[in-house]
Scaffold this motif. Structure first.
Motif, PDB file in Angstrom:
ATOM      1  N   LEU A 104       0.854  -1.185   0.000  1.00  0.00           N
ATOM      2  CA  LEU A 104       0.000   0.000   0.000  1.00  0.00           C
ATOM      3  C   LEU A 104       0.888   1.233   0.000  1.00  0.00           C
ATOM      4  CD1 LEU A 104      -2.959   1.077   0.226  1.00  0.00           C
ATOM      5  CD2 LEU A 104      -2.540   1.232   2.704  1.00  0.00           C
ATOM      6  N   LEU A 105       0.718   2.085  -1.006  1.00  0.00           N
ATOM      7  CA  LEU A 105       1.502   3.301  -1.123  1.00  0.00           C
ATOM      8  C   LEU A 105       0.652   4.495  -0.728  1.00  0.00           C
ATOM      9  CD1 LEU A 105       3.255   2.713  -4.586  1.00  0.00           C
ATOM     10  CD2 LEU A 105       3.846   1.778  -2.331  1.00  0.00           C
ATOM     11  N   ALA A 106       1.207   5.371   0.104  1.00  0.00           N
ATOM     12  CA  ALA A 106       0.570   6.643   0.452  1.00  0.00           C
ATOM     13  C   ALA A 106       1.064   7.692  -0.542  1.00  0.00           C
ATOM     14  CB  ALA A 106       0.912   7.042   1.878  1.00  0.00           C
ATOM     15  N   ILE A 107       0.160   8.253  -1.318  1.00  0.00           N
ATOM     16  CA  ILE A 107       0.532   9.171  -2.396  1.00  0.00           C
ATOM     17  C   ILE A 107       0.746  10.568  -1.816  1.00  0.00           C
ATOM     18  CG2 ILE A 107      -0.210  10.194  -4.578  1.00  0.00           C
ATOM     19  CD1 ILE A 107      -1.925   7.614  -4.963  1.00  0.00           C
ATOM     20  N   GLU A 108       1.948  11.108  -2.045  1.00  0.00           N
ATOM     21  CA  GLU A 108       2.298  12.432  -1.529  1.00  0.00           C
ATOM     22  C   GLU A 108       1.748  13.527  -2.424  1.00  0.00           C
ATOM     23  OE1 GLU A 108       4.068  15.542   0.642  1.00  0.00           O
ATOM     24  OE2 GLU A 108       3.766  13.437   1.168  1.00  0.00           O
ATOM     25  N   HIS A 109       2.101  13.504  -3.702  1.00  0.00           N
ATOM     26  CA  HIS A 109       1.596  14.508  -4.648  1.00  0.00           C
ATOM     27  C   HIS A 109       1.759  13.997  -6.080  1.00  0.00           C
ATOM     28  CE1 HIS A 109       5.753  16.732  -4.072  1.00  0.00           C
ATOM     29  NE2 HIS A 109       5.908  15.468  -4.367  1.00  0.00           N
ATOM     30  N   VAL A 110       0.843  14.472  -6.934  1.00  0.00           N
ATOM     31  CA  VAL A 110       0.779  14.057  -8.341  1.00  0.00           C
ATOM     32  C   VAL A 110       0.728  15.315  -9.201  1.00  0.00           C
ATOM     33  CG1 VAL A 110      -0.608  12.857 -10.082  1.00  0.00           C
ATOM     34  CG2 VAL A 110      -0.378  11.894  -7.782  1.00  0.00           C
ATOM     35  N   GLY A 111       1.509  15.350 -10.271  1.00  0.00           N
ATOM     36  CA  GLY A 111       1.512  16.489 -11.172  1.00  0.00           C
ATOM     37  C   GLY A 111       0.289  16.500 -12.076  1.00  0.00           C
ATOM     38  N   PHE A 112      -0.244  17.688 -12.308  1.00  0.00           N
ATOM     39  CA  PHE A 112      -1.416  17.827 -13.182  1.00  0.00           C
ATOM     40  C   PHE A 112      -1.283  19.110 -13.973  1.00  0.00           C
ATOM     41  CE2 PHE A 112      -5.754  18.395 -14.567  1.00  0.00           C
ATOM     42  CZ  PHE A 112      -6.205  17.092 -14.751  1.00  0.00           C
ATOM     43  N   SER A 113      -1.383  18.975 -15.309  1.00  0.00           N
ATOM     44  CA  SER A 113      -1.289  20.133 -16.196  1.00  0.00           C
ATOM     45  C   SER A 113      -2.216  19.925 -17.380  1.00  0.00           C
ATOM     46  CB  SER A 113       0.157  20.313 -16.687  1.00  0.00           C
ATOM     47  OG  SER A 113       0.512  19.269 -17.582  1.00  0.00           O
ATOM     48  N   ALA A 114      -2.095  20.795 -18.377  1.00  0.00           N
ATOM     49  CA  ALA A 114      -2.943  20.683 -19.559  1.00  0.00           C
ATOM     50  C   ALA A 114      -2.755  19.340 -20.260  1.00  0.00           C
ATOM     51  CB  ALA A 114      -2.643  21.832 -20.521  1.00  0.00           C
ATOM     52  N   ASN A 115      -1.579  18.737 -20.144  1.00  0.00           N
ATOM     53  CA  ASN A 115      -1.354  17.424 -20.756  1.00  0.00           C
ATOM     54  C   ASN A 115      -2.320  16.382 -20.220  1.00  0.00           C
ATOM     55  OD1 ASN A 115       1.501  18.837 -20.660  1.00  0.00           O
ATOM     56  ND2 ASN A 115       1.527  17.411 -22.391  1.00  0.00           N
ATOM     57  N   ASN A 116      -2.554  16.411 -18.909  1.00  0.00           N
ATOM     58  CA  ASN A 116      -3.461  15.434 -18.311  1.00  0.00           C
ATOM     59  C   ASN A 116      -4.873  15.574 -18.855  1.00  0.00           C
ATOM     60  OD1 ASN A 116      -1.262  16.301 -16.285  1.00  0.00           O
ATOM     61  ND2 ASN A 116      -1.882  14.299 -15.504  1.00  0.00           N
ATOM     62  N   VAL A 117      -5.293  16.822 -19.090  1.00  0.00           N
ATOM     63  CA  VAL A 117      -6.635  17.050 -19.638  1.00  0.00           C
ATOM     64  C   VAL A 117      -6.725  16.474 -21.046  1.00  0.00           C
ATOM     65  CG1 VAL A 117      -8.366  18.786 -20.206  1.00  0.00           C
ATOM     66  CG2 VAL A 117      -6.877  19.121 -18.225  1.00  0.00           C
ATOM     67  N   SER A 118      -5.677  16.677 -21.841  1.00  0.00           N
ATOM     68  CA  SER A 118      -5.666  16.140 -23.207  1.00  0.00           C
ATOM     69  C   SER A 118      -5.764  14.622 -23.197  1.00  0.00           C
ATOM     70  CB  SER A 118      -4.386  16.573 -23.933  1.00  0.00           C
ATOM     71  OG  SER A 118      -4.310  17.970 -24.037  1.00  0.00           O
ATOM     72  N   TYR A 119      -5.033  13.990 -22.292  1.00  0.00           N
ATOM     73  CA  TYR A 119      -5.079  12.530 -22.209  1.00  0.00           C
ATOM     74  C   TYR A 119      -6.460  12.056 -21.764  1.00  0.00           C
ATOM     75  CZ  TYR A 119       0.028  12.801 -22.415  1.00  0.00           C
ATOM     76  OH  TYR A 119       1.321  13.055 -22.796  1.00  0.00           O
ATOM     77  N   ALA A 120      -7.049  12.757 -20.790  1.00  0.00           N
ATOM     78  CA  ALA A 120      -8.367  12.359 -20.307  1.00  0.00           C
ATOM     79  C   ALA A 120      -9.418  12.470 -21.402  1.00  0.00           C
ATOM     80  CB  ALA A 120      -8.760  13.217 -19.102  1.00  0.00           C
ATOM     81  N   ALA A 121      -9.287  13.486 -22.261  1.00  0.00           N
ATOM     82  CA  ALA A 121     -10.242  13.653 -23.362  1.00  0.00           C
ATOM     83  C   ALA A 121     -10.187  12.485 -24.336  1.00  0.00           C
ATOM     84  CB  ALA A 121      -9.968  14.965 -24.088  1.00  0.00           C
ATOM     85  N   ARG A 122      -9.063  11.787 -24.355  1.00  0.00           N
ATOM     86  CA  ARG A 122      -8.905  10.609 -25.214  1.00  0.00           C
ATOM     87  C   ARG A 122      -8.821   9.347 -24.361  1.00  0.00           C
ATOM     88  NH1 ARG A 122      -3.445  12.056 -27.529  1.00  0.00           N
ATOM     89  NH2 ARG A 122      -3.621  10.087 -28.654  1.00  0.00           N
ATOM     90  N   GLY A 123      -9.534   9.371 -23.229  1.00  0.00           N
ATOM     91  CA  GLY A 123      -9.404   8.327 -22.234  1.00  0.00           C
ATOM     92  C   GLY A 123      -9.745   6.936 -22.716  1.00  0.00           C
TER      93      GLY A 123
END
Length: 372
Positions: A35-54
């Motif tokens: 089990l990993l405790a997530i500290e922080h995750v990067g999010f930018s316009a790239n993530n939105v582009s990928y999600a749009a093509r999910g």
């Protein structure tokens, strides 16, 4: 929310603006799991582009939500091993890799070695290997705790920039006197430009030119890697000299304009792997254009070539040098990126809403953590 909860941010798969936070009981690792405790995750316009093509990219399959209509948004980031029942993986280890926007994630480490492991969870077995690969930070020559935001937001794209730069240097820029970038505000484009600008050939007179939109014009002009910046409809103002076109946008209209203007002076036309054709159909977007025939550049074949040429340790060392140049350049000058630390569920949902609604400058990015 209770300490023994797993919190995750989700969006409706067919309507990204529909966001929510969900809470579940924290899973207990079984034998072979951690089990990993997530500290922080990067999010930018790239993530939105990928999600749009999910659906096309199998985006939602890495960290499936319990409700099939919803998906958990992933990104690159850092976590700490909270509980381990996987032999050889210790509690407290720092891990870099692909995580959901959540407080925790359960993984099944396989192929464990001194530097990394693969998540061997059955539902990820047929997905892209690069997203299943996790790095143990203490064995990573490039890891610095203070540089984690830059690593999360840029390093996944930096390999493409390095390999493209290496390819163009090997080909001596195809004899071009100027290199024209579409979508020059994109991270992939300006990281490539940072590396190209450091090359002796480029410093000896090859000009780097960004072709952008009105909304991004001021930002791109402020970046020190481009010698000139124009609007997309100003191609006709450029000198007709041997030209190399790097297409990061996938815009058919821009591709037609560039090919139609330069014709025989277009020495090479390169469609970068992430760029997608628009409105022309997948079988038509390169057909019948004057000048050089557009070629796709993808990272995997180049990795295979350089691994054969040099061996993986040498390729890794050379990429590390390129990454050092990129992160040192960006870290010294905040014109490249403005990274905001976002902590807590409500601020994270507000940040995601900004990004998904398009209220997001190209130089902005978030490092999102859900725990205080």
């Amino acid at each position: 929310m209770p300490d023994r909860s797993l919190i995750a941010l989700e969006c409706r798969r067919n309507s990204l603006r529909d966001l929510r936070a969900v809470e579940h009981s924290l899973p207990e690792p079984e034998a072979g799991e951690a089990l990993l405790a997530i500290e922080h995750v990067g999010f930018s316009a790239n993530n939105v582009s990928y999600a749009a093509r999910g659906e096309q990219l199998h985006f939602w399959r890495y960290f499936p939500a319990q409700d099939a209509d919803w998906g958990r948004l992933p990104g690159w980031g850092f976590a700490t091993v909270q509980t381990s029942r996987a032999a050889g993986l210790d509690t407290g280890e720092r891990i870099y890799g692909y995580f959901p926007l959540a407080s925790h994630v359960l993984v099944r480490p396989s192929d464990l070695n001194a530097g990394s492991f693969v998540d061997g969870a059955p539902h990820r077995a047929d997905l892209e290997p690069v997203y299943n690969h996790y790095v143990r930070c203490t064995a990573d020559r490039d890891w610095r705790s203070e540089l984690e935001p830059l690593q999360a937001l840029l390093k996944p794209l930096a390999l493409q920039a390095y390999l493209l730069d290496d390819f163009l240097e090997e080909e001596q820029l195809f004899g071009a006197q100027q290199v024209l970038f579409s979508s020059p505000s994109s991270k992939s484009a300006w990281m490539t430009a940072i590396l190209l600008a450091a090359r002796a050939r480029t410093r000896q007179g090859v000009r780097l030119i960004g072709m952008t939109t009105a909304g991004n014009l001021a930002h791109v002009r402020d970046l020190p890697c481009y010698d000139q910046v124009i609007l997309g409809d100003q191609v006709g103002t450029l000198a007709r000299v041997p030209t190399l076109y790097l297409d990061f946008s996938g815009s058919a209209a821009q591709r037609i304009a560039v090919h139609g203007y330069f014709i025989d002076q277009l020495e090479y036309s390169c469609i970068i792997g992430g760029a997608q054709p628009d409105m022309m159909g997948s079988g038509q977007f390169t057909a019948g254009l004057p000048g050089a025939v557009p070629n796709h550049f993808h990272t995997a074949p180049r990795v295979a070539k350089r691994t054969q040429d040099w061996g993986l340790p040498e390729l890794s060392a050379r990429f590390s040098e390129a990454w050092q140049r990129i992160h040192q350049t960006v870290n010294q000058d905040r014109r490249w990126m403005q990274i905001e630390a976002v902590r807590g569920v409500s601020p994270a949902l507000a940040a995601l809403a900004q990004a998904i609604d398009g209220r997001f400058d190209p130089q902005r990015a978030f490092m999102i953590g859900l725990t205080a």
